[in-house]
Design a protein around this motif. Structure first.
Motif, mmCIF file in Angstrom:
data_model
loop_
_atom_site.group_PDB
_atom_site.id
_atom_site.type_symbol
_atom_site.label_atom_id
_atom_site.label_comp_id
_atom_site.label_asym_id
_atom_site.label_seq_id
_atom_site.Cartn_x
_atom_site.Cartn_y
_atom_site.Cartn_z
ATOM 1 N N LYS A 105 1.738 35.814 48.808
ATOM 2 C CA LYS A 105 0.632 35.577 47.883
ATOM 3 C C LYS A 105 -0.019 34.251 48.245
ATOM 4 C CE LYS A 105 2.600 38.050 43.928
ATOM 5 N NZ LYS A 105 3.056 37.935 42.500
ATOM 6 N N ARG A 106 -1.336 34.188 48.011
ATOM 7 C CA ARG A 106 -2.079 33.011 48.472
ATOM 8 C C ARG A 106 -3.318 32.788 47.604
ATOM 9 N NH1 ARG A 106 -0.851 30.528 52.646
ATOM 10 N NH2 ARG A 106 -2.201 29.116 53.811
ATOM 11 N N SER A 107 -3.674 31.521 47.403
ATOM 12 C CA SER A 107 -4.956 31.184 46.768
ATOM 13 C C SER A 107 -5.833 30.522 47.823
ATOM 14 C CB SER A 107 -4.769 30.259 45.566
ATOM 15 O OG SER A 107 -4.328 28.982 45.982
ATOM 16 N N THR A 167 -9.210 28.215 48.098
ATOM 17 C CA THR A 167 -10.163 27.373 47.370
ATOM 18 C C THR A 167 -11.368 27.107 48.258
ATOM 19 O OG1 THR A 167 -8.342 26.298 46.188
ATOM 20 C CG2 THR A 167 -10.494 25.206 46.140
ATOM 21 N N ILE A 197 -11.985 29.766 43.325
ATOM 22 C CA ILE A 197 -10.645 30.065 43.821
ATOM 23 C C ILE A 197 -10.455 31.573 43.917
ATOM 24 C CG2 ILE A 197 -8.171 29.834 43.404
ATOM 25 C CD1 ILE A 197 -8.716 27.240 41.951
ATOM 26 N N LEU A 198 -10.073 32.040 45.092
ATOM 27 C CA LEU A 198 -9.807 33.453 45.331
ATOM 28 C C LEU A 198 -8.302 33.670 45.418
ATOM 29 C CD1 LEU A 198 -12.433 34.036 48.187
ATOM 30 C CD2 LEU A 198 -12.782 34.282 45.716
ATOM 31 N N GLN A 199 -7.820 34.744 44.832
ATOM 32 C CA GLN A 199 -6.401 35.089 44.896
ATOM 33 C C GLN A 199 -6.202 36.218 45.902
ATOM 34 O OE1 GLN A 199 -4.210 33.233 43.385
ATOM 35 N NE2 GLN A 199 -5.713 32.064 42.173
ATOM 36 N N ARG A 200 -5.246 36.052 46.784
ATOM 37 C CA ARG A 200 -4.965 37.046 47.812
ATOM 38 C C ARG A 200 -3.483 37.434 47.776
ATOM 39 N NH1 ARG A 200 -9.729 37.649 47.918
ATOM 40 N NH2 ARG A 200 -11.183 37.000 49.567
ATOM 41 N N GLN A 201 -3.209 38.716 48.006
ATOM 42 C CA GLN A 201 -1.839 39.200 48.098
ATOM 43 C C GLN A 201 -1.759 40.206 49.235
ATOM 44 O OE1 GLN A 201 -0.158 40.552 44.410
ATOM 45 N NE2 GLN A 201 1.767 41.209 45.348
ATOM 46 N N THR A 221 -3.388 27.917 49.912
ATOM 47 C CA THR A 221 -2.135 27.514 49.266
ATOM 48 C C THR A 221 -1.224 28.713 49.109
ATOM 49 O OG1 THR A 221 -3.307 25.801 48.016
ATOM 50 C CG2 THR A 221 -1.101 26.391 47.255
ATOM 51 N N ASN A 222 0.006 28.575 49.526
ATOM 52 C CA ASN A 222 1.007 29.634 49.347
ATOM 53 C C ASN A 222 1.481 29.592 47.904
ATOM 54 O OD1 ASN A 222 3.381 31.202 49.241
ATOM 55 N ND2 ASN A 222 3.836 30.816 51.400
ATOM 56 N N THR A 223 1.065 30.547 47.096
ATOM 57 C CA THR A 223 1.380 30.550 45.672
ATOM 58 C C THR A 223 2.513 31.511 45.329
ATOM 59 O OG1 THR A 223 -0.329 32.233 45.298
ATOM 60 C CG2 THR A 223 -0.968 29.919 45.016
#
Length: 207
Positions: A152-154, A156, A162-166, A183-185
């Motif tokens: 998972k990743r954000s 910026t 901010i986009l959220q990626r999985q 960023t590794n979330t």
């Protein structure tokens, strides 16, 4: 409507001293600029007011005083005298500058990005990070991403979005050129392969 030489001369005079940050601020607040700044009544802040004025004054002064198209220059001046127009132009230039001067990913985060192949057409990067780690702001040209592992990743963007990626292992994604902070979330390491396109990729494809 035709714009006469007298009107152009008047606006040249305004550029030499009649148009100021105080007037720009006053247009948006209804009060004198210095008073407004002290009272914090400028809607978008004193810094933006002065920066917007710098954009207005710089562009308009050079174009109006030196251009062979004074009518067009005068129309631009009139447009930019609106504080909101000046602010919009300033923020657009600022955003464009941020993108233009964003550094290469390998330069900003050499501990995470490794070049494993490069020629005149593409550059292939191997990227790894751990949960909670983040990159510095950097820029990628258009690229294809292949995920080796789930993560998972954000992302910026320079404008604050901010986009959220999985991703799952084996996922493939195309992205246009982009400037961002990653960023590794999640709770797992990131391991991806990026194939960045170079400007002459079209020539390469036609070989």
């Amino acid at each position: 409507m035709a714009i006469g030489a007298r009107q152009i001369a008047v606006n040249k005079h305004r550029l030499s001293g009649g148009f100021s940050p105080e007037r720009l601020t006053a247009r948006s607040t209804g009060t004198h600029g210095s008073q407004a700044l002290r009272a914090h009544r400028v809607p978008y802040g004193g810094v933006c007011a002065w920066a917007a004025y710098a954009v207005v004054h710089g562009i308009s002064r050079v174009w109006l005083t030196r251009s062979k198209q004074p009518v067009a220059a005068l129309r631009l001046l009139r447009y930019l005298e609106n504080p909101m127009h000046a602010k919009t132009l300033f923020l657009t230039v600022l955003l464009a500058s941020t993108r233009a001067f964003a550094q290469d990913a390998v330069q900003t985060d050499g501990d995470k990005y490794k070049v494993i192949f490069e020629n005149d057409c593409v550059r292939v990067l191997d990227y790894k990070d751990l949960p909670g780690q983040a990159t510095h702001q950097h820029r990628h040209p258009a690229f294809v991403l292949y995920a080796f592992t789930p993560f998972k990743r954000s992302i910026t963007l320079p404008d604050g979005k901010i986009l959220q990626r999985q991703f799952k292992g084996g996922d493939v994604m195309w992205s246009d050129a982009q400037t961002h902070i990653g960023t590794n979330t999640g709770e797992t390491p990131t391991h991806v392969l990026l194939v960045e396109m170079k400007n002459n990729i079209g020539v390469c494809a036609s070989r």
